[in-house]
Design a protein around this motif. Structure first.
Motif, PDB file in Angstrom:
ATOM      1  N   ALA A   1     -14.767 -26.065  67.481  1.00  0.00           N
ATOM      2  CA  ALA A   1     -15.507 -27.078  69.458  1.00  0.00           C
ATOM      3  C   ALA A   1     -16.666 -27.371  68.779  1.00  0.00           C
ATOM      4  CB  ALA A   1     -14.555 -26.246  70.057  1.00  0.00           C
ATOM      5  N   GLY A   2     -17.381 -26.849  68.077  1.00  0.00           N
ATOM      6  CA  GLY A   2     -19.177 -26.845  68.046  1.00  0.00           C
ATOM      7  C   GLY A   2     -19.351 -27.925  67.609  1.00  0.00           C
ATOM      8  N   PHE A   3     -18.546 -28.035  66.256  1.00  0.00           N
ATOM      9  CA  PHE A   3     -18.827 -29.086  65.299  1.00  0.00           C
ATOM     10  C   PHE A   3     -18.674 -30.516  66.231  1.00  0.00           C
ATOM     11  CE2 PHE A   3     -19.433 -27.202  61.082  1.00  0.00           C
ATOM     12  CZ  PHE A   3     -19.421 -27.906  60.760  1.00  0.00           C
ATOM     13  N   LEU A   4     -17.533 -30.334  66.875  1.00  0.00           N
ATOM     14  CA  LEU A   4     -16.762 -32.445  67.946  1.00  0.00           C
ATOM     15  C   LEU A   4     -18.319 -32.514  68.830  1.00  0.00           C
ATOM     16  CD1 LEU A   4     -13.200 -31.545  68.636  1.00  0.00           C
ATOM     17  CD2 LEU A   4     -14.467 -32.887  66.936  1.00  0.00           C
ATOM     18  N   VAL A   5     -18.812 -31.250  70.042  1.00  0.00           N
ATOM     19  CA  VAL A   5     -19.301 -31.652  70.624  1.00  0.00           C
ATOM     20  C   VAL A   5     -20.795 -31.564  70.258  1.00  0.00           C
ATOM     21  CG1 VAL A   5     -20.654 -30.660  72.478  1.00  0.00           C
ATOM     22  CG2 VAL A   5     -18.240 -30.336  72.760  1.00  0.00           C
ATOM     23  N   PHE A   6     -20.907 -31.284  68.658  1.00  0.00           N
ATOM     24  CA  PHE A   6     -22.100 -31.373  68.243  1.00  0.00           C
ATOM     25  C   PHE A   6     -22.618 -33.294  67.738  1.00  0.00           C
ATOM     26  CE2 PHE A   6     -25.192 -31.608  64.649  1.00  0.00           C
ATOM     27  CZ  PHE A   6     -27.089 -31.194  65.817  1.00  0.00           C
ATOM     28  N   ILE A   7     -21.562 -32.903  66.855  1.00  0.00           N
ATOM     29  CA  ILE A   7     -21.540 -34.964  66.176  1.00  0.00           C
ATOM     30  C   ILE A   7     -21.099 -35.876  67.525  1.00  0.00           C
ATOM     31  CG2 ILE A   7     -19.915 -35.801  64.739  1.00  0.00           C
ATOM     32  CD1 ILE A   7     -18.597 -33.747  63.814  1.00  0.00           C
ATOM     33  N   TRP A   8     -20.348 -35.153  68.664  1.00  0.00           N
ATOM     34  CA  TRP A   8     -20.684 -36.265  69.450  1.00  0.00           C
ATOM     35  C   TRP A   8     -21.900 -36.803  70.562  1.00  0.00           C
ATOM     36  CZ3 TRP A   8     -20.410 -36.024  75.406  1.00  0.00           C
ATOM     37  CH2 TRP A   8     -20.260 -37.140  76.195  1.00  0.00           C
ATOM     38  N   PHE A   9     -22.500 -35.881  70.036  1.00  0.00           N
ATOM     39  CA  PHE A   9     -24.050 -35.882  71.297  1.00  0.00           C
ATOM     40  C   PHE A   9     -24.705 -36.537  70.496  1.00  0.00           C
ATOM     41  CE2 PHE A   9     -21.914 -33.223  73.994  1.00  0.00           C
ATOM     42  CZ  PHE A   9     -23.181 -33.108  75.140  1.00  0.00           C
ATOM     43  N   SER A  10     -24.631 -35.919  69.049  1.00  0.00           N
ATOM     44  CA  SER A  10     -25.299 -36.235  68.204  1.00  0.00           C
ATOM     45  C   SER A  10     -26.133 -37.977  67.945  1.00  0.00           C
ATOM     46  CB  SER A  10     -25.329 -36.033  66.356  1.00  0.00           C
ATOM     47  OG  SER A  10     -25.699 -34.069  66.552  1.00  0.00           O
ATOM     48  N   LYS A  11     -24.087 -38.437  68.721  1.00  0.00           N
ATOM     49  CA  LYS A  11     -24.166 -40.016  68.646  1.00  0.00           C
ATOM     50  C   LYS A  11     -24.840 -40.566  69.491  1.00  0.00           C
ATOM     51  CE  LYS A  11     -19.685 -40.265  65.920  1.00  0.00           C
ATOM     52  NZ  LYS A  11     -17.615 -41.158  66.387  1.00  0.00           N
ATOM     53  N   LEU A  12     -25.314 -39.781  70.717  1.00  0.00           N
ATOM     54  CA  LEU A  12     -26.002 -40.299  71.381  1.00  0.00           C
ATOM     55  C   LEU A  12     -27.437 -40.684  71.303  1.00  0.00           C
ATOM     56  CD1 LEU A  12     -24.734 -38.327  74.236  1.00  0.00           C
ATOM     57  CD2 LEU A  12     -23.834 -39.818  74.114  1.00  0.00           C
TER      58      LEU A  12
END
Length: 415
Positions: free
Chosen positions: A194-205
């Protein structure tokens, strides 16, 4: 039992989301601060040639004031993990002091990484969450450990590193085991995923790319096998040099520890001087590493060597003068620079040279050979795994003298 596994997965996903958001927010604020101080202001103003020294001196003033009035923060890795080992929790009352002081150091160019601050911040948040789940867990140890591991995984983009680093070389029977190893693994995997998914998703912003560098595929022929032991010894020797430098600086500044403002300013001035002469010695090295990988062929042996050595010295100076943070990113950068320096004068594959030197110095620093190798496998090709493991275990065979473990914020429990 299956229902309890689902419960651990649910808690892990929730915890991992918090880890991912926290890591992204912290790093994003630091990046915005770096852009404003080091890009926007110089573009808008006709900044003088001594701009770097001016900025780092201002940073030294802020660091000194923060250390004087907020306390000695952020705590270093052994301080955080020692508290966790003894109590099963990490104090969260001082998270705001740690966050502010760490951001000042990173924004104003310290040769430090964010891992020490983030482990303390996220570990404290996980303890806070665990305090509110006492009806499910006998304690908060499991949530705190999962949060620490997930934070390390997200920061370094290395999932297995976060799982193994806090506990390698540790006797599981001597630890307080409140849940089974299987449940602990389930909780960690869910948290990290979950940490990876959320971090990667926000990093795309904010379109921020990963600091992970994919080195060229290395070849490991006879010359490289012959050079394995010498390169490993060089890496371990660099690790010893770093800790020795830090130890000497600590002895020098120890009588003046109460003069926090003066020490912060002195650290800022020295950082600025070195940064003006050798820009690669500033910042963590995470974003500078891709530049070095692409430009090293245009840099001389002596400059690569000097940059690598001065990178270690700059990190030691920062830690000794109150600019607190992690040293793993700078150590990886220093190992890379010196590995390339060797490849310019010795007929060796450049990637293999860098891999062996960097693995040895990181393994010596961590005193955890498998964790060091797993972390660096995110950088180097898989065909170098066996020689890297050899370099890691040889480097780990040289222990850090106990009297030199003053500011050792490696991923190891303080003794």
């Amino acid at each position: 039992m299956r229902g309890r596994h689902y419960l651990f997965i649910m808690y892990g996903m929730f915890l991992g989301s918090i880890v991912g958001v926290t890591a992204w927010l912290f790093l994003s604020l630091v990046n915005v601060g770096i852009w404003f101080v080091w890009d926007y202001i110089p573009e808008e103003l006709a900044s003088p040639a001594y701009y770097t020294i001016c900025v780092t001196t201002i940073g030294g003033v802020l660091i000194g004031l923060a250390q004087k009035y907020l306390g000695t923060y952020p705590r270093l890795m052994p301080e955080v993990l020692s508290e966790y080992k003894e109590t099963g929790r990490i104090e969260y009352r001082f998270v705001h002091q740690s966050t502010l002081t760490a951001m000042i150091a990173l924004i104003f160019g310290a040769s430090l990484g964010p891992e020490a601050a983030l482990v303390g911040i996220i570990g404290g948040l996980c303890t806070w969450i665990g305090d509110r789940f006492t009806f499910t867990f006998k304690g908060v140890r499991e949530l705190t450990e999962a949060g620490i591991g997930a934070a390390l995984s997200v920061i370094f983009n290395a999932p297995l590193f976060g799982y193994l680093a806090p506990s390698e070389n540790e006797n599981e029977n001597d630890r307080i085991a409140e849940i089974s190893k299987r449940n602990k693994t389930i909780l960690y995997l869910a948290t990290t995923f979950a940490g990876f998914l959320v971090f990667i998703w926000f990093s795309k912003l904010d379109n921020r790319g990963s600091f992970i560098v994919n080195f060229e595929r290395g070849t490991f022929a006879l010359n490289e096998w012959i050079a394995l032991l010498p390169l490993t010894c060089i890496g371990a020797g660099l690790g010893y040099f770093y800790f020795k430098t830090e130890h000497i600086l600590e002895k020098i500044v120890h009588p003046f520890k109460e003069y926090k403002l003066a020490l912060g300013i002195i650290g800022g001035i020295l950082l600025g001087i070195l940064g003006t002469l050798f820009p690669y010695t500033m910042f963590s090295g995470a974003h500078e590493l891709p530049e070095l990988v692409h430009e090293w062929t245009e840099i001389s042996f002596w400059l690569l060597l000097i940059v690598g050595i001065f990178k270690l010295c700059t990190t030691a100076i920062c830690l000794s003068t109150g600019w607190r943070g992690g040293h793993l990113f700078p150590i990886i950068f220093a190992g890379t620079s010196i590995g390339y320096a060797i490849a310019t004068v010795v007929p060796l594959d450049s990637t293999a040279s860098v891999a062996l030197v960097t693995t040895a110095i990181l393994s010596y620093t961590l005193q955890k050979p498998v964790a060091a190798t797993l972390l660096l496998l995110m950088f180097f090709p898989i065909n170098l795994l066996l020689p890297m493991l050899g370099a890691a275990f040889i480097g780990n065979a040289f222990p850090i003298p106990k009297h030199m473990r003053i500011n050792n914020d490696s991923i190891a429990n303080a003794e």
